[in-house]
Write an enzyme that holds these catalytic residues in place. Structure first.
Site, mmCIF file in Angstrom:
data_model
loop_
_atom_site.group_PDB
_atom_site.id
_atom_site.type_symbol
_atom_site.label_atom_id
_atom_site.label_comp_id
_atom_site.label_asym_id
_atom_site.label_seq_id
_atom_site.Cartn_x
_atom_site.Cartn_y
_atom_site.Cartn_z
ATOM 1 N N PRO A 1 33.759 42.005 53.955
ATOM 2 C CA PRO A 1 32.336 42.327 53.864
ATOM 3 C C PRO A 1 32.081 43.622 53.089
ATOM 4 O O PRO A 1 32.568 44.683 53.461
ATOM 5 C CB PRO A 1 31.910 42.472 55.330
ATOM 6 N N GLU A 2 31.360 43.513 51.995
ATOM 7 C CA GLU A 2 30.914 44.675 51.240
ATOM 8 C C GLU A 2 29.413 44.540 51.027
ATOM 9 O O GLU A 2 28.772 43.692 51.653
ATOM 10 C CB GLU A 2 31.718 44.802 49.943
ATOM 11 N N LYS B 1 26.285 48.697 53.463
ATOM 12 C CA LYS B 1 27.028 47.754 54.291
ATOM 13 C C LYS B 1 26.390 47.577 55.666
ATOM 14 O O LYS B 1 26.970 46.912 56.526
ATOM 15 C CB LYS B 1 28.470 48.234 54.460
ATOM 16 N N CYS C 1 49.102 40.592 35.142
ATOM 17 C CA CYS C 1 47.775 41.050 34.728
ATOM 18 C C CYS C 1 47.172 40.037 33.769
ATOM 19 O O CYS C 1 47.831 39.543 32.852
ATOM 20 C CB CYS C 1 47.888 42.418 34.051
ATOM 21 N N CYS D 1 47.243 42.059 30.107
ATOM 22 C CA CYS D 1 48.443 42.482 29.385
ATOM 23 C C CYS D 1 49.720 41.795 29.843
ATOM 24 O O CYS D 1 50.753 41.918 29.190
ATOM 25 C CB CYS D 1 48.610 43.997 29.502
ATOM 26 N N CYS E 1 46.657 47.702 37.593
ATOM 27 C CA CYS E 1 47.617 47.384 36.535
ATOM 28 C C CYS E 1 48.124 48.703 35.970
ATOM 29 O O CYS E 1 47.321 49.481 35.402
ATOM 30 C CB CYS E 1 46.966 46.554 35.441
ATOM 31 N N CYS F 1 47.282 48.710 31.927
ATOM 32 C CA CYS F 1 45.882 48.719 31.466
ATOM 33 C C CYS F 1 45.102 49.936 31.962
ATOM 34 O O CYS F 1 44.135 50.360 31.327
ATOM 35 C CB CYS F 1 45.164 47.453 31.914
#
Length: 265
Positions: free
Chosen positions: A2-3, A51, A236, A239, A260, A263
């Site tokens: 939950p966000e 939230k 990724c 890349c 990553c 990146c």
């Protein structure tokens, strides 16, 4: 997980079932609120703030004119959820997980395993400590940018998770935003394009606010929705390097980050 987008969508579902309707029966299944009864009151609004979720309930019927309105304040934390059921429909989670039941003439809203559940008569004052809500209709980024930039030495990955700076971002978005902006979550705020980060944060949450399945890649297939979150060891999408996982901040799963190493710098 939950966000802000999850809570926004939850508020929308509850609003459709409760807004403007009289509560025919209510039950709080937590000791501190066990004697509270909102039967007879009318739901004035249902709204999300970051939230947090607020169900604003008016005063009781005219036979008790001295009692004012109140707000049911809840926070889903990790395990919580609100479900809406037509009357007589079997619940989708076991009854022992229910913390609150709000029933109208046609539907009931049930809050399961809520991390926070309280009744307050000053919801806006209680949540005044929060930063700007990324999903607010009147969103304006200046204050959020200023609050984050005021922490120049703090890792951007911690600043994004601090609800006092900007409200709505959780662990999933924190990892995805840092990847899309090509910065490691450990990079200090002073070395980050904060306006760009805030703009992307708003756009990602807004795009997902009513989606059934969250996506940051634009793809809907279950194994293609995220760039880095939950993908440790997988390649990724940009890349081909293996995605890594680490901890940032307090030890615990809520502080896990994915990134990553090629990146993001």
């Amino acid at each position: 997980m939950p966000e802000g987008d999850t809570v926004f969508a939850t508020a929308a579902r509850l609003r459709a079932a409760l807004d403007g309707r009289r509560l025919e029966w209510t039950q709080f299944r937590v000791p501190s609120l066990a004697t509270v009864d909102l039967t007879g009151r009318t739901v004035g609004s249902v709204r999300s703030v970051g939230k947090h979720l607020l169900i604003d309930v008016g005063g009781p019927d005219d036979d008790q004119p001295d009692a004012g309105g109140a707000s049911v304040h809840s926070h889903l934390k990790m395990e919580g959820a609100w479900h809406v059921h037509p009357i007589g429909t079997r619940w989708r989670r076991p009854g022992y997980q229910a913390r609150i039941v709000l029933r109208t003439a046609t539907h009931e809203a049930v809050g399961f395993d809520l991390g926070i559940l309280e009744l307050t008569d000053s919801p806006d004052a209680d949540l005044a400590y929060l930063g700007p809500d990324l999903l607010a209709e009147d969103w304006e980024p200046t204050e959020a940018i200023g609050r984050i930039e005021a922490r120049p030495d703090e890792p951007i990955g911690l600043a994004l998770l601090d609800q006092r700076l900007v409200a709505g971002i959780g662990n999933v978005y924190r990892s995805e935003i840092c990847f899309l902006r090509k910065v490691l979550p450990t990079r200090p705020v002073r070395d980050v394009d904060v306006p760009g980060v805030v703009d992307l944060s708003r756009r990602l949450l807004w795009a997902n606010r009513l989606r059934t399945a969250r996506t940051t890649t634009g793809q809907s297939a279950p194994n293609a929705r995220m760039w880095v979150y939950g993908r440790r060891g997988q390649l990724c999408r940009r890349c081909g390097s293996p995605i890594e996982r680490d901890q940032l901040g307090s030890i615990g799963e809520d502080r896990v980050i994915y990134f990553c190493p090629h990146c993001q710098t």
